[in-house]
Design a protein around this motif. Structure first.
Motif, PDB file in Angstrom:
ATOM      1  N   VAL A 106       0.833  -1.201   0.000  1.00 32.49           N
ATOM      2  CA  VAL A 106       0.000   0.000   0.000  1.00 32.49           C
ATOM      3  C   VAL A 106       0.870   1.253   0.000  1.00 32.49           C
ATOM      4  O   VAL A 106       0.583   2.217  -0.730  1.00 32.49           O
ATOM      5  N   SER A 107       1.934   1.259   0.799  1.00 31.55           N
ATOM      6  CA  SER A 107       2.842   2.406   0.832  1.00 31.55           C
ATOM      7  C   SER A 107       3.388   2.707  -0.560  1.00 31.55           C
ATOM      8  O   SER A 107       3.386   3.854  -1.024  1.00 31.55           O
ATOM      9  N   THR A 108       3.848   1.673  -1.258  1.00 28.90           N
ATOM     10  CA  THR A 108       4.384   1.858  -2.608  1.00 28.90           C
ATOM     11  C   THR A 108       3.319   2.372  -3.558  1.00 28.90           C
ATOM     12  O   THR A 108       3.566   3.288  -4.366  1.00 28.90           O
ATOM     13  N   ALA A 109       2.113   1.798  -3.484  1.00 32.99           N
ATOM     14  CA  ALA A 109       1.039   2.199  -4.400  1.00 32.99           C
ATOM     15  C   ALA A 109       0.635   3.654  -4.191  1.00 32.99           C
ATOM     16  O   ALA A 109       0.373   4.378  -5.161  1.00 32.99           O
ATOM     17  N   VAL A 110       0.581   4.103  -2.939  1.00 30.49           N
ATOM     18  CA  VAL A 110       0.249   5.505  -2.672  1.00 30.49           C
ATOM     19  C   VAL A 110       1.330   6.423  -3.227  1.00 30.49           C
ATOM     20  O   VAL A 110       1.034   7.423  -3.906  1.00 30.49           O
ATOM     21  N   HIS A 111       2.586   6.089  -2.952  1.00 34.82           N
ATOM     22  CA  HIS A 111       3.686   6.903  -3.481  1.00 34.82           C
ATOM     23  C   HIS A 111       3.664   6.920  -5.012  1.00 34.82           C
ATOM     24  O   HIS A 111       3.920   7.963  -5.632  1.00 34.82           O
ATOM     25  N   ASP A 112       3.363   5.778  -5.614  1.00 29.06           N
ATOM     26  CA  ASP A 112       3.301   5.698  -7.071  1.00 29.06           C
ATOM     27  C   ASP A 112       2.194   6.589  -7.612  1.00 29.06           C
ATOM     28  O   ASP A 112       2.380   7.311  -8.616  1.00 29.06           O
ATOM     29  N   ALA A 113       1.037   6.582  -6.960  1.00 25.15           N
ATOM     30  CA  ALA A 113      -0.078   7.419  -7.412  1.00 25.15           C
ATOM     31  C   ALA A 113       0.264   8.901  -7.328  1.00 25.15           C
ATOM     32  O   ALA A 113      -0.069   9.690  -8.230  1.00 25.15           O
ATOM     33  N   VAL A 114       0.935   9.312  -6.255  1.00 27.07           N
ATOM     34  CA  VAL A 114       1.312  10.724  -6.093  1.00 27.07           C
ATOM     35  C   VAL A 114       2.341  11.124  -7.139  1.00 27.07           C
ATOM     36  O   VAL A 114       2.251  12.196  -7.756  1.00 27.07           O
ATOM     37  N   ALA A 115       3.339  10.248  -7.374  1.00 25.35           N
ATOM     38  CA  ALA A 115       4.360  10.555  -8.381  1.00 25.35           C
ATOM     39  C   ALA A 115       3.735  10.656  -9.770  1.00 25.35           C
ATOM     40  O   ALA A 115       4.062  11.574 -10.542  1.00 25.35           O
ATOM     41  N   ARG A 116       2.833   9.751 -10.117  1.00 23.20           N
ATOM     42  CA  ARG A 116       2.180   9.791 -11.426  1.00 23.20           C
ATOM     43  C   ARG A 116       1.360  11.076 -11.585  1.00 23.20           C
ATOM     44  O   ARG A 116       1.359  11.692 -12.660  1.00 23.20           O
ATOM     45  N   ALA A 117       0.666  11.483 -10.520  1.00 26.17           N
ATOM     46  CA  ALA A 117      -0.138  12.705 -10.595  1.00 26.17           C
ATOM     47  C   ALA A 117       0.738  13.928 -10.843  1.00 26.17           C
ATOM     48  O   ALA A 117       0.304  14.891 -11.484  1.00 26.17           O
ATOM     49  N   ARG A 118       1.952  13.888 -10.373  1.00 28.39           N
ATOM     50  CA  ARG A 118       2.880  15.004 -10.564  1.00 28.39           C
ATOM     51  C   ARG A 118       3.686  14.874 -11.843  1.00 28.39           C
ATOM     52  O   ARG A 118       4.498  15.755 -12.169  1.00 28.39           O
ATOM     53  N   GLY A 119       3.538  13.761 -12.549  1.00 26.47           N
ATOM     54  CA  GLY A 119       4.275  13.550 -13.783  1.00 26.47           C
ATOM     55  C   GLY A 119       5.755  13.324 -13.575  1.00 26.47           C
ATOM     56  O   GLY A 119       6.565  13.649 -14.450  1.00 26.47           O
ATOM     57  N   GLU A 120       6.123  12.729 -12.431  1.00 24.28           N
ATOM     58  CA  GLU A 120       7.538  12.492 -12.150  1.00 24.28           C
ATOM     59  C   GLU A 120       7.770  11.036 -11.762  1.00 24.28           C
ATOM     60  O   GLU A 120       6.832  10.306 -11.406  1.00 24.28           O
ATOM     61  N   ARG A 121       9.020  10.621 -11.840  1.00 21.17           N
ATOM     62  CA  ARG A 121       9.368   9.273 -11.423  1.00 21.17           C
ATOM     63  C   ARG A 121       9.283   9.158  -9.898  1.00 21.17           C
ATOM     64  O   ARG A 121       9.455  10.144  -9.173  1.00 21.17           O
ATOM     65  N   LEU A 122       9.062   7.940  -9.423  1.00 29.10           N
ATOM     66  CA  LEU A 122       8.988   7.724  -7.982  1.00 29.10           C
ATOM     67  C   LEU A 122      10.267   8.167  -7.298  1.00 29.10           C
ATOM     68  O   LEU A 122      10.228   8.767  -6.214  1.00 29.10           O
ATOM     69  N   VAL A 123      11.412   7.891  -7.905  1.00 26.57           N
ATOM     70  CA  VAL A 123      12.688   8.259  -7.285  1.00 26.57           C
ATOM     71  C   VAL A 123      12.780   9.762  -7.080  1.00 26.57           C
ATOM     72  O   VAL A 123      13.387  10.235  -6.107  1.00 26.57           O
ATOM     73  N   GLU A 124      12.162  10.540  -7.951  1.00 29.79           N
ATOM     74  CA  GLU A 124      12.183  11.996  -7.804  1.00 29.79           C
ATOM     75  C   GLU A 124      11.258  12.452  -6.682  1.00 29.79           C
ATOM     76  O   GLU A 124      11.580  13.359  -5.919  1.00 29.79           O
ATOM     77  N   LEU A 125      10.098  11.796  -6.550  1.00 27.82           N
ATOM     78  CA  LEU A 125       9.212  12.088  -5.429  1.00 27.82           C
ATOM     79  C   LEU A 125       9.914  11.819  -4.107  1.00 27.82           C
ATOM     80  O   LEU A 125       9.702  12.539  -3.116  1.00 27.82           O
ATOM     81  N   LEU A 126      10.775  10.806  -4.090  1.00 26.93           N
ATOM     82  CA  LEU A 126      11.481  10.425  -2.870  1.00 26.93           C
ATOM     83  C   LEU A 126      12.728  11.264  -2.613  1.00 26.93           C
ATOM     84  O   LEU A 126      13.486  10.965  -1.699  1.00 26.93           O
TER      85      LEU A 126
END
Length: 382
Positions: A106-126
Motif C-alpha cells: 500500500v505504501s508503494t502504491a500511494v507513493h506511485d499514485a502521487v508521483a504519477r499525478a505530478r508527472g515524475e518518477r517515484l525516485v524523484e518524489l522520494l
C-alpha cells in the motif's frame, strides 16, 4: 492540492517460475503475489507484495495480505490526502500490527499514485536518485551443480550478473561444500560467490562448515542462524574471514540496532516488505549506515511492480556495498506489468516514465489471479 484516496484494491495471483527455485525451507515453482491498486485524485498507483512459498518464509499469506489491504488498510486510508505522505505512512503503521508486506504494498502504491499525478518518477518524489543503477546478483538455485554452472556462464556471457548467490542449508552441508567448491573453481576470477542459508543451520554446523566455505571462495554468508540467535551470529562473525549478513533477523529499526550493538553482522539485507514500506525501509537503512554496516538490496521475488518500486527506493539510499538481487521478474515465466526490467552491464538501471515506470497488464492479472476463475489469454500469450 489534495489528492483524495478514492479506492484501494488488492488482488492475489500466482505466476509460474522459469525453473524450480530451491531454498532451505521450500522449493518454489510458482510465486504468490498480491497486486495493490490505490486510486487517488483519479490516478492509480501500483504496489506489490510477494510471499515465497506462501507463509513459509514469514507470517503473512497471500490471502491474509489481500484481506489486510482490502479491509483494515483501506478503512484507514480512504478519504485521506495521498499527497500528505507522512500522514499516510503514519496511518499505515497504526492501522494494524505486523502485516509489513501488506503495508509496504500500500505504501508503494500511494507513493506511485502521487508521483504519477505530478508527472515524475517515484525516485524523484522520494528526493532524487543518488545512484542510477545497482549491481544485480543472481541466485543459482536449480539444485544441480552442472546446471548452475551453465546458468552462471550464460549470465556472464550476456553481461547480466557477475555476483552469484547459492541457496544452501536444506541438505548435507558436506555436499553443499562440494557443490560450492565446483562453482568457485568454475567462476574463479570472473564472479563472486555468496551463500544464503535461510536460518537453516545451528551454531555448531555453522562453526564447522562456514570457514571451509569461506576458504573455497564464499565472501558473504546470509542469515546462517535462526533470526532469534543474534548472539550466535555475533560469535560466528568474529570467527569468520567473510562477511555475515542479517536478513530474517532484521525487520525493524530496533532489530538492526540490536544487531549493530552486538556486532552480529557486517551487512544488512533490506527488503521493503520486511520493513513495512518506504518510511520503515529508510529507518532501517539509516541505522545500518550509522553503524557502518553494508547494505544489500534484497527481494522477496516480486514481479516487475514490486521490483521497480524497491529499485526506486534503493536508488535514493546511496551505495550498496553488496549490490542488489532484484531479479524476481527474470525468474518468473510471465509478467503482470506491461514491461519487464532487463539488466545490462551487470546492473539494474532506473526506468523512465512516471511513477515506478510501468503499467499493470490487466489481462495478465485476470488470467493469473487466484481469488476467482482465471480468464483465458489471447492466442500466442503464455
Amino acid at each position: 492540492m489534495p489528492q483524495t484516496i478514492e479506492r484501494i484494491e488488492a488482488v492475489p495471483a500466482r505466476v509460474p517460475t522459469i525453473r524450480p527455485h530451491h531454498l532451505a525451507f521450500v522449493t518454489v515453482e510458482a510465486m504468490d503475489v498480491v497486486v495493490v491498486r490505490v486510486t487517488a485524485g483519479g490516478v492509480t498507483g501500483l504496489g506489490e507484495a510477494a510471499t515465497i512459498g506462501g507463509p513459509r518464509w514469514g507470517e503473512e499469506s497471500p490471502e491474509g495480505i489481500a484481506a489486510a489491504v482490502n479491509h483494515y488498510l483501506a478503512e484507514a486510508l480512504l478519504g485521506q490526502d495521498a499527497a500528505n505522505l507522512n500522514a499516510v505512512e503514519d496511518r499505515i503503521a497504526r492501522a494494524l500490527r505486523g502485516n509489513s508486506f501488506a503495508k509496504n504494498a500500500v505504501s508503494t502504491a500511494v507513493h506511485d499514485a502521487v508521483a504519477r499525478a505530478r508527472g515524475e518518477r517515484l525516485v524523484e518524489l522520494l528526493g532524487g536518485a543518488v545512484v542510477d543503477s545497482i549491481p544485480l546478483a543472481w541466485t543459482l538455485a536449480s539444485g544441480d551443480t552442472d546446471r548452475d554452472i551453465e546458468e552462471g556462464e550464460r549470465a556472464l556471457a550476456e553481461r547480466r550478473h557477475r555476483h552469484f548467490k547459492i541457496k544452501i542449508g536444506a541438505g548435507d552441508p558436506a555436499q553443499d561444500l562440494r557443490h560450492i567448491a565446483r562453482l568457485a573453481a568454475a567462476f574463479e576470477g570472473r564472479a563472486t560467490l555468496r551463500v544464503d542459508i535461510n536460518q537453516a543451520w545451528d551454531e555448531s554446523t555453522a562453526s564447522q562448515f562456514a570457514p571451509a566455505l569461506a576458504e573455497a571462495g564464499v565472501l558473504l554468508f546470509e542469515q546462517p542462524l535462526p533470526a532469534w540467535n543474534v548472539d550466535g551470529m555475533a560469535r560466528l562473525a568474529t570467527r569468520l574471514r567473510a562477511t555475515v549478513m542479517a536478513d530474517e533477523g532484521v525487520a525493524t529499526p530496533q532489530d538492526v540496532l540490536r544487531h549493530a550493538q552486538a556486532a552480529a553482522c557486517g551487512a544488512v539485507a533490506l527488503k521493503p516488505g520486511k520493513h513495512g514500506g518506504v518510511a520503515g525501509t529508510r529507518a532501517v537503512a539509516a541505522i545500518a549506515r550509522a553503524a557502518g554496516l553494508g547494505l544489500y538490496g534484497g527481494t522477496m521475488l516480486e514481479g516487475t511492480i514490486g521490483t521497480l518500486g524497491a529499485l526506486h527506493l534503493y536508488a535514493t539510499l546511496g551505495h550498496f556495498a553488496w549490490g542488489c538481487e532484484l531479479f524476481g521478474p527474470l525468474l518468473l515465466r510471465d509478467s503482470l506489468a506491461t514491461t519487464r526490467p532487463a539488466p545490462r552491464d551487470f546492473a539494474l538501471h532506473l526506468p523512465d516514465g512516471p511513477g515506478i515506470g510501468t503499467e499493470l497488464d490487466a489481462d495478465k492479472l485476470a488470467h493469473y489471479r487466484t481469488d476467482r476463475a482465471r480468464t483465458v489469454l489471447g492466442h500466442g500469450a503464455p
